[in-house]
Motif scaffolding. Structure first.
Motif, mmCIF file in Angstrom:
data_model
loop_
_atom_site.group_PDB
_atom_site.id
_atom_site.type_symbol
_atom_site.label_atom_id
_atom_site.label_comp_id
_atom_site.label_asym_id
_atom_site.label_seq_id
_atom_site.Cartn_x
_atom_site.Cartn_y
_atom_site.Cartn_z
ATOM 1 N N ARG A 444 0.815 -1.221 0.000
ATOM 2 C CA ARG A 444 0.000 0.000 0.000
ATOM 3 C C ARG A 444 0.852 1.277 0.000
ATOM 4 N NH1 ARG A 444 -4.882 -1.596 4.295
ATOM 5 N NH2 ARG A 444 -5.006 -3.792 3.686
ATOM 6 N N GLY A 445 1.958 1.222 -0.698
ATOM 7 C CA GLY A 445 2.814 2.387 -0.814
ATOM 8 C C GLY A 445 3.811 2.562 0.317
ATOM 9 N N LEU A 446 3.824 1.663 1.292
ATOM 10 C CA LEU A 446 4.769 1.745 2.406
ATOM 11 C C LEU A 446 5.979 0.839 2.143
ATOM 12 C CD1 LEU A 446 2.364 1.740 5.497
ATOM 13 C CD2 LEU A 446 2.993 3.614 3.962
ATOM 14 N N ARG A 447 7.003 1.014 2.971
ATOM 15 C CA ARG A 447 8.218 0.210 2.849
ATOM 16 C C ARG A 447 8.311 -0.756 4.029
ATOM 17 N NH1 ARG A 447 12.827 4.824 1.363
ATOM 18 N NH2 ARG A 447 11.594 5.914 -0.249
ATOM 19 N N PRO A 448 8.441 -2.063 3.771
ATOM 20 C CA PRO A 448 8.521 -3.024 4.870
ATOM 21 C C PRO A 448 9.912 -3.054 5.497
ATOM 22 C CG PRO A 448 8.674 -4.167 2.775
ATOM 23 C CD PRO A 448 8.433 -2.707 2.452
ATOM 24 N N HIS A 449 9.930 -3.210 6.812
ATOM 25 C CA HIS A 449 11.212 -3.263 7.508
ATOM 26 C C HIS A 449 11.290 -4.523 8.370
ATOM 27 C CE1 HIS A 449 15.041 -1.781 8.850
ATOM 28 N NE2 HIS A 449 14.648 -1.784 10.119
ATOM 29 N N GLN A 450 11.129 -4.427 9.680
ATOM 30 C CA GLN A 450 11.377 -5.596 10.515
ATOM 31 C C GLN A 450 10.177 -6.528 10.599
ATOM 32 O OE1 GLN A 450 11.937 -5.145 14.751
ATOM 33 N NE2 GLN A 450 13.467 -6.744 14.826
ATOM 34 N N THR A 451 10.488 -7.824 10.779
ATOM 35 C CA THR A 451 9.486 -8.872 10.911
ATOM 36 C C THR A 451 9.561 -9.490 12.300
ATOM 37 O OG1 THR A 451 9.671 -9.408 8.554
ATOM 38 C CG2 THR A 451 8.700 -11.089 9.982
ATOM 39 N N ARG A 452 8.386 -9.732 12.891
ATOM 40 C CA ARG A 452 8.283 -10.528 14.113
ATOM 41 C C ARG A 452 7.347 -11.692 13.834
ATOM 42 N NH1 ARG A 452 12.395 -10.277 16.610
ATOM 43 N NH2 ARG A 452 13.067 -8.344 17.562
ATOM 44 N N LEU A 453 7.714 -12.888 14.305
ATOM 45 C CA LEU A 453 6.925 -14.076 14.051
ATOM 46 C C LEU A 453 6.065 -14.427 15.253
ATOM 47 C CD1 LEU A 453 9.602 -16.284 12.255
ATOM 48 C CD2 LEU A 453 7.969 -14.662 11.261
ATOM 49 N N GLN A 454 4.847 -14.840 14.973
ATOM 50 C CA GLN A 454 3.921 -15.243 16.023
ATOM 51 C C GLN A 454 4.553 -16.358 16.861
ATOM 52 O OE1 GLN A 454 0.366 -17.379 14.726
ATOM 53 N NE2 GLN A 454 -0.895 -16.026 15.980
ATOM 54 N N GLY A 455 4.580 -16.169 18.179
ATOM 55 C CA GLY A 455 5.161 -17.171 19.053
ATOM 56 C C GLY A 455 6.656 -17.050 19.247
ATOM 57 N N GLY A 456 7.262 -16.037 18.637
ATOM 58 C CA GLY A 456 8.694 -15.833 18.822
ATOM 59 C C GLY A 456 9.505 -16.242 17.613
ATOM 60 N N ASP A 457 10.740 -15.821 17.588
ATOM 61 C CA ASP A 457 11.622 -16.076 16.462
ATOM 62 C C ASP A 457 13.059 -16.086 16.966
ATOM 63 O OD1 ASP A 457 12.288 -13.159 16.584
ATOM 64 O OD2 ASP A 457 10.239 -12.978 15.808
ATOM 65 N N ALA A 458 14.020 -16.147 16.040
ATOM 66 C CA ALA A 458 15.410 -16.321 16.456
ATOM 67 C C ALA A 458 16.010 -15.097 17.127
ATOM 68 C CB ALA A 458 16.260 -16.714 15.249
ATOM 69 N N SER A 459 15.417 -13.907 16.940
ATOM 70 C CA SER A 459 16.030 -12.702 17.513
ATOM 71 C C SER A 459 15.174 -12.056 18.580
ATOM 72 C CB SER A 459 16.336 -11.684 16.404
ATOM 73 O OG SER A 459 15.157 -11.111 15.899
ATOM 74 N N SER A 460 14.154 -12.780 19.085
ATOM 75 C CA SER A 460 13.293 -12.143 20.084
ATOM 76 C C SER A 460 13.449 -12.697 21.486
ATOM 77 C CB SER A 460 11.815 -12.261 19.658
ATOM 78 O OG SER A 460 11.424 -13.617 19.594
ATOM 79 N N ASP A 461 13.903 -13.931 21.631
ATOM 80 C CA ASP A 461 13.890 -14.586 22.939
ATOM 81 C C ASP A 461 15.296 -14.879 23.448
ATOM 82 O OD1 ASP A 461 10.920 -16.490 23.437
ATOM 83 O OD2 ASP A 461 11.169 -14.809 22.074
ATOM 84 N N SER A 462 15.421 -14.885 24.774
ATOM 85 C CA SER A 462 16.613 -15.389 25.432
ATOM 86 C C SER A 462 16.182 -16.449 26.431
ATOM 87 C CB SER A 462 17.396 -14.266 26.115
ATOM 88 O OG SER A 462 16.540 -13.403 26.827
ATOM 89 N N TYR A 463 17.031 -17.426 26.638
ATOM 90 C CA TYR A 463 16.666 -18.629 27.393
ATOM 91 C C TYR A 463 17.565 -18.766 28.616
ATOM 92 C CZ TYR A 463 14.699 -19.320 22.779
ATOM 93 O OH TYR A 463 14.033 -19.129 21.600
ATOM 94 N N CYS A 464 16.990 -19.324 29.669
ATOM 95 C CA CYS A 464 17.729 -19.435 30.920
ATOM 96 C C CYS A 464 18.165 -20.855 31.250
ATOM 97 C CB CYS A 464 16.900 -18.853 32.067
ATOM 98 S SG CYS A 464 16.887 -17.058 32.012
ATOM 99 N N TYR A 465 17.791 -21.809 30.400
ATOM 100 C CA TYR A 465 18.175 -23.208 30.636
ATOM 101 C C TYR A 465 18.770 -23.775 29.361
ATOM 102 C CZ TYR A 465 15.099 -22.518 34.626
ATOM 103 O OH TYR A 465 14.504 -22.020 35.763
ATOM 104 N N PRO A 466 19.826 -24.556 29.451
ATOM 105 C CA PRO A 466 20.465 -25.093 28.243
ATOM 106 C C PRO A 466 19.674 -26.240 27.628
ATOM 107 C CG PRO A 466 21.613 -25.864 30.198
ATOM 108 C CD PRO A 466 20.586 -24.884 30.675
#
Length: 466
Positions: A444-466
């Motif tokens: 619609r005439g806009l420019r897409p930039h960042q993506t977030r995935l439903q339920g999380g993705d590789a760059s959104s979460d940090s984990y406390c257990y190995p």
């Protein structure tokens, strides 16, 4: 007796995240470069079994103009399960969406109507300035005790120092400046952590006046953009060490720490070397009792006819790769590197983080080549792989083509276009998903930039257990 159960999209370990169900929706920030229309959050169908797969199925316009949406994040994620500051009752429900130019922050609810997210709160620039002393919010990370929002500028757009504002998990009010003692840190960009080791890492781009009107050639050649990493005591909120990568390495941007919480290393991308226009990726790591960084990937510039180059790089007679984003798969095996200038997405096997091995590459767009996607060889594309997001299981890679309005205009002066691509990733390589390519009028005439995935993705979460 009712029992609280943690949000099922919170994962105790990277292994749990990898084995979770795949995403069905993607949320994408899209902005109007002219600032004449509102920016928006677009919702895309990413379920291959759906009849609307690959299409924009939802759209939420913002109430103002001139925000320039950039990076955004979830209100809560897997760090809510960390034992020292647990918040198991919160949900991954709200998108926290900053406007990089306006300094507004939007809180958008995705729960009740996932394909029609609703704006439930707007933090105006004045609140961020008054309570934290910052402006130009850039990156959002969900931490165990609040929301970390990095900011490029000081109050009301002043040229710094930039830093981190902390927002409350539930009210989304600005609690204040995160730093107790910032030491020598002045420039800001990204922030992330080794959460189990109480270590926070920040990187450097520039202040508002250094970035908002595009790349300043004088600042670049005089090596004034950011070139250091900073390490902090996460609990005490105090600066403990700087690591200078060398002032020829300009613009130290995206931080991708290992997802395995027992590890203390991570990767950072450098946009350009002023000595040869190459880009690079570095690994930071513990070296005894100190932090150190080592260059592990160098991507050279590509020679080009000066007449085919935009004015900003015409004197150099080459196309710089311009590494503007990197992403690390949740299993810590694959590192994706977007070369926005040359129009290339590279993948490296980083099982040994100190000796990456190139393991796949695709071309699309680019300043000179304008490489089309395979299914439409008649459709040259502007822009290049810019923001890159990887699914939790590592099998799907999403890329969008716009970097930042003023920088788009400098490097693609005839128009950057608007497109998003998806690649299927296997151990053998990368292939374009030809069913998935929202482009041009889809945005619609806009420019897409960042993506977030439903339920999380590789760059959104940090984990406390190995």
């Amino acid at each position: 007796m009712a029992l609280w159960k943690p949000d099922p999209t919170f994962y105790a370990s990277p292994r749990d995240a990898v084995n979770a169900p795949p995403e069905k929706l993607a949320y994408v920030a899209a902005f109007d470069r002219s600032a004449a229309r509102p920016d928006a959050i677009a919702v895309l169908d990413v379920d291959p079994a759906s009849g609307s797969y690959g299409s924009v199925v939802g759209w939420t316009d913002l109430p103002h103009t001139g925000d320039e949406l950039h990076h955004f994040g979830w209100n809560a994620c897997s760090s809510a399960l960390c034992p020292y500051a647990p918040h198991p009752h919160v949900e991954r429900r709200y998108l926290i969406v900053p406007g990089l130019r306006s300094s507004r922050i939007y809180v958008i609810d995705t729960k009740e109507q996932p394909t029609s997210p609703q704006i439930v709160k707007v933090l105006e620039a004045g609140e961020l300035a008054e309570r934290a002393g910052y402006s130009r919010p850039h990156t959002v990370h969900c931490g165990p005790e609040g929301l970390y929002v990095t900011a490029l500028g000081g109050a009301n757009g002043e040229d710094g120092p930039g830093g981190i504002a902390l927002l409350d998990h539930t009210s989304f009010e600005v609690l204040g400046r995160w730093e107790v003692d910032r030491g020598p840190q002045r420039l800001a960009y990204d922030a992330w952590w080794h959460i189990a080791h109480d270590v926070l890492v920040t990187s450097e781009w520039g202040t508002p006046s250094m970035v908002e009107d595009g790349v300043d050639a004088e600042l670049l050649l005089n090596r004034r953009y950011g070139h250091s990493l900073h390490f902090w005591d996460l609990r005490k909120r105090r600066h403990i060490q700087s690591v200078d990568l060398g002032d020829e390495h300009q613009m130290v941007l995206e931080l991708r720490p290992a997802h395995d919480p027992t590890k203390q290393y991570g990767f950072v991308g450098v946009v350009v070397s002023v000595e040869d226009l190459s880009a690079s990726v570095w690994v930071w790591h513990r070296d005894g009792g100190r932090w150190a960084a080592k260059k592990v990937i160098t991507i050279p510039a590509e020679p080009a006819d000066a007449a085919a180059l935009p004015p900003v790089i015409r004197p150099f007679g080459a196309v710089p790769p311009l590494v503007t984003d990197i992403d690390l798969s949740v299993d810590d095996r694959w590192l994706y590197v977007s070369c926005w200038g040359t129009g290339e997405l590279r993948r490296y096997d980083v099982s040994d983080p100190f000796h990456p091995v190139e393991a796949g590459s695709v071309r699309i767009g680019g300043i000179v080549n304008r490489t089309p996607r395979p299914a439409r060889p008649d459709l040259p594309l502007s822009g290049g792989p810019q923001m890159v997001e990887v699914s939790r299981d590592g099998r799907r890679v999403y890329v969008t083509n716009s970097l930042y309005g003023s920088w788009d205009d400098q490097f693609y002066p005839d128009g950057v276009g608007a497109w998003m691509a998806k690649l299927d990733a296997t151990p053998d390589g990368l292939t374009f998903d030809e069913r998935f390519f929202p482009h041009d009028d889809d945005w619609r005439g806009l420019r897409p930039h960042q993506t977030r995935l439903q339920g999380g993705d590789a760059s959104s979460d940090s984990y406390c257990y190995p």
